[in-house]
Design a protein around this motif. Structure first.
Motif, PDB file in Angstrom:
ATOM      1  N   ASP A 127       0.845  -1.186   0.000  1.00 25.50           N
ATOM      2  CA  ASP A 127       0.000   0.000   0.000  1.00 25.50           C
ATOM      3  C   ASP A 127       0.884   1.240   0.000  1.00 25.50           C
ATOM      4  O   ASP A 127       1.009   1.936   1.009  1.00 25.50           O
ATOM      5  N   GLU A 128       1.510   1.511  -1.141  1.00 27.81           N
ATOM      6  CA  GLU A 128       2.444   2.627  -1.258  1.00 27.81           C
ATOM      7  C   GLU A 128       2.165   3.475  -2.500  1.00 27.81           C
ATOM      8  O   GLU A 128       3.083   3.811  -3.257  1.00 27.81           O
ATOM      9  N   PRO A 129       0.899   3.844  -2.743  1.00 29.44           N
ATOM     10  CA  PRO A 129       0.615   4.632  -3.948  1.00 29.44           C
ATOM     11  C   PRO A 129       1.168   6.047  -3.883  1.00 29.44           C
ATOM     12  O   PRO A 129       1.324   6.701  -4.918  1.00 29.44           O
ATOM     13  N   GLN A 130       1.475   6.512  -2.678  1.00 30.21           N
ATOM     14  CA  GLN A 130       1.970   7.885  -2.541  1.00 30.21           C
ATOM     15  C   GLN A 130       3.301   8.080  -3.261  1.00 30.21           C
ATOM     16  O   GLN A 130       3.516   9.104  -3.928  1.00 30.21           O
ATOM     17  N   MET A 131       4.212   7.115  -3.141  1.00 30.77           N
ATOM     18  CA  MET A 131       5.508   7.260  -3.795  1.00 30.77           C
ATOM     19  C   MET A 131       5.394   7.085  -5.308  1.00 30.77           C
ATOM     20  O   MET A 131       6.133   7.706  -6.071  1.00 30.77           O
ATOM     21  N   THR A 132       4.467   6.235  -5.739  1.00 27.93           N
ATOM     22  CA  THR A 132       4.221   6.107  -7.176  1.00 27.93           C
ATOM     23  C   THR A 132       3.678   7.422  -7.723  1.00 27.93           C
ATOM     24  O   THR A 132       4.073   7.875  -8.810  1.00 27.93           O
ATOM     25  N   ALA A 133       2.765   8.041  -6.967  1.00 29.31           N
ATOM     26  CA  ALA A 133       2.224   9.341  -7.371  1.00 29.31           C
ATOM     27  C   ALA A 133       3.320  10.403  -7.383  1.00 29.31           C
ATOM     28  O   ALA A 133       3.313  11.301  -8.233  1.00 29.31           O
ATOM     29  N   ALA A 134       4.258  10.310  -6.440  1.00 25.35           N
ATOM     30  CA  ALA A 134       5.367  11.271  -6.407  1.00 25.35           C
ATOM     31  C   ALA A 134       6.219  11.148  -7.667  1.00 25.35           C
ATOM     32  O   ALA A 134       6.636  12.159  -8.250  1.00 25.35           O
ATOM     33  N   LEU A 135       6.470   9.923  -8.103  1.00 31.13           N
ATOM     34  CA  LEU A 135       7.236   9.717  -9.330  1.00 31.13           C
ATOM     35  C   LEU A 135       6.484  10.260 -10.535  1.00 31.13           C
ATOM     36  O   LEU A 135       7.064  10.953 -11.388  1.00 31.13           O
ATOM     37  N   GLY A 136       5.184   9.958 -10.618  1.00 32.23           N
ATOM     38  CA  GLY A 136       4.386  10.461 -11.731  1.00 32.23           C
ATOM     39  C   GLY A 136       4.320  11.975 -11.748  1.00 32.23           C
ATOM     40  O   GLY A 136       4.380  12.600 -12.815  1.00 32.23           O
ATOM     41  N   THR A 137       4.208  12.578 -10.565  1.00 26.67           N
ATOM     42  CA  THR A 137       4.172  14.042 -10.470  1.00 26.67           C
ATOM     43  C   THR A 137       5.494  14.643 -10.936  1.00 26.67           C
ATOM     44  O   THR A 137       5.513  15.641 -11.664  1.00 26.67           O
ATOM     45  N   PHE A 138       6.588  14.041 -10.505  1.00 26.49           N
ATOM     46  CA  PHE A 138       7.905  14.521 -10.936  1.00 26.49           C
ATOM     47  C   PHE A 138       8.042  14.465 -12.455  1.00 26.49           C
ATOM     48  O   PHE A 138       8.507  15.417 -13.085  1.00 26.49           O
ATOM     49  N   LEU A 139       7.616  13.359 -13.044  1.00 26.64           N
ATOM     50  CA  LEU A 139       7.709  13.214 -14.499  1.00 26.64           C
ATOM     51  C   LEU A 139       6.826  14.235 -15.216  1.00 26.64           C
ATOM     52  O   LEU A 139       7.212  14.790 -16.251  1.00 26.64           O
ATOM     53  N   GLY A 140       5.638  14.484 -14.662  1.00 30.30           N
ATOM     54  CA  GLY A 140       4.755  15.468 -15.262  1.00 30.30           C
ATOM     55  C   GLY A 140       5.339  16.867 -15.199  1.00 30.30           C
ATOM     56  O   GLY A 140       5.283  17.626 -16.182  1.00 30.30           O
ATOM     57  N   LEU A 141       5.897  17.224 -14.059  1.00 27.97           N
ATOM     58  CA  LEU A 141       6.523  18.548 -13.923  1.00 27.97           C
ATOM     59  C   LEU A 141       7.765  18.669 -14.803  1.00 27.97           C
ATOM     60  O   LEU A 141       8.040  19.749 -15.350  1.00 27.97           O
ATOM     61  N   LEU A 142       8.497  17.572 -14.938  1.00 28.71           N
ATOM     62  CA  LEU A 142       9.654  17.580 -15.831  1.00 28.71           C
ATOM     63  C   LEU A 142       9.218  17.801 -17.274  1.00 28.71           C
ATOM     64  O   LEU A 142       9.893  18.499 -18.040  1.00 28.71           O
ATOM     65  N   ALA A 143       8.076  17.211 -17.639  1.00 29.40           N
ATOM     66  CA  ALA A 143       7.547  17.415 -18.995  1.00 29.40           C
ATOM     67  C   ALA A 143       7.181  18.873 -19.220  1.00 29.40           C
ATOM     68  O   ALA A 143       7.459  19.445 -20.289  1.00 29.40           O
ATOM     69  N   VAL A 144       6.562  19.493 -18.214  1.00 32.46           N
ATOM     70  CA  VAL A 144       6.194  20.908 -18.337  1.00 32.46           C
ATOM     71  C   VAL A 144       7.441  21.774 -18.464  1.00 32.46           C
ATOM     72  O   VAL A 144       7.504  22.691 -19.298  1.00 32.46           O
ATOM     73  N   MET A 145       8.458  21.487 -17.643  1.00 28.56           N
ATOM     74  CA  MET A 145       9.696  22.254 -17.703  1.00 28.56           C
ATOM     75  C   MET A 145      10.349  22.114 -19.077  1.00 28.56           C
ATOM     76  O   MET A 145      10.805  23.097 -19.670  1.00 28.56           O
ATOM     77  N   GLY A 146      10.401  20.885 -19.584  1.00 35.17           N
ATOM     78  CA  GLY A 146      10.991  20.671 -20.903  1.00 35.17           C
ATOM     79  C   GLY A 146      10.216  21.382 -21.997  1.00 35.17           C
ATOM     80  O   GLY A 146      10.806  21.922 -22.942  1.00 35.17           O
ATOM     81  N   LEU A 147       8.881  21.392 -21.866  1.00 40.08           N
ATOM     82  CA  LEU A 147       8.049  22.070 -22.861  1.00 40.08           C
ATOM     83  C   LEU A 147       8.294  23.576 -22.847  1.00 40.08           C
ATOM     84  O   LEU A 147       8.436  24.207 -23.912  1.00 40.08           O
ATOM     85  N   VAL A 148       8.364  24.162 -21.652  1.00 41.69           N
ATOM     86  CA  VAL A 148       8.594  25.609 -21.536  1.00 41.69           C
ATOM     87  C   VAL A 148       9.970  25.977 -22.084  1.00 41.69           C
ATOM     88  O   VAL A 148      10.106  26.919 -22.876  1.00 41.69           O
TER      89      VAL A 148
END
Length: 226
Positions: A127-148
């Motif tokens: 029961d560790e979805p929080q860390m999976t969500a943290a990884l997904g959030t990091f990847l999403g923010l990295l995508a935004v940074m790369g796009l900008v």
């Protein structure tokens, strides 16, 4: 742009596939009933089957390239190599020839026990979805940074400042990683809903990026004026 697209794809896979699958697997595992007694074991069962194993050998190696494994045999299902995250409390006590009890689910060993001690394998859903969500959030923010960064370079290739790796990109990248971990890990320890991780991390990173960008622009003006 390539980095942005790759990160966006990875982010979508985390939130659309990995996270829902982990949540479902954990729910299915924790609600699974024991297999009916006196029924023949199948290769893959969705019930929990308790079996007896004989320990063939173990591998307990710590350090950077650590390995924690036990080769098990003698049961109707689940025979083979079981992988663990550490050596305690059962794996380190095992010796070749020992008889232990194991719980098998979907053809994989979930737990082993000996003399009242019990240890989960790396296959057991957690029961560790929080860390999976943290990884997904990091990847999403990295995508935004790369796009900008990519958009700024396309719009003004001769003057992309301050949207370059140094001195703006690297600090924002580090701040993004630190923020996702700093939110995800406490959320895991406190058992908070996983969706709080992106809900808290995204605005925190956005504010940090804005504040740092403002600081860099002000510093550039001061330097030029000096």
């Amino acid at each position: 742009m390539v980095l942005a697209l790759a990160s966006a794809l990875a982010c979508s896979l985390v939130f659309a596939t990995w996270l829902p699958r982990d949540i479902k697997d954990y729910r299915d595992y924790t609600t699974a009933a024991p297999c009916p007694a006196h029924t023949r074991a199948k290769a893959v069962e969705h019930c929990l089957r308790t079996v007896s194993f004989t320990v063939e050998n173990t591998e307990v190696r710590g350090g950077r390239n650590g390995s924690y494994k036990a080769t098990l045999s003698g049961a109707p299902v689940g025979n083979g190599v079981a992988v663990f995250g550490d050596s305690e409390p059962v794996l380190e006590t095992l010796r070749p020839g020992d008889r232990i009890t194991g719980t098998v689910w979907r053809g994989l060993v979930m737990t082993i026990s000996k003399a009242g001690a019990r240890q989960s394998t790396s296959y057991a859903p957690r029961d560790e979805p929080q860390m999976t969500a943290a990884l997904g959030t990091f990847l999403g923010l990295l995508a935004v940074m790369g796009l900008v960064f990519g958009a700024v370079r396309l719009a003004g290739p001769r003057n992309p400042q301050p949207f370059t790796w140094r001195p703006y990109g690297m600090p924002v990248f580090i701040a993004t990683a630190v923020t996702c971990i700093a939110v995800g890990f406490p959320a895991l320890l406190l058992g908070l809903p996983w969706w709080l991780v992106p809900a808290l991390s995204v605005p925190a990173v956005a504010y940090t990026a804005w504040a740092f960008c403002r600081y860099r622009r002000q510093k550039t003006i001061v330097d030029c004026g000096g």
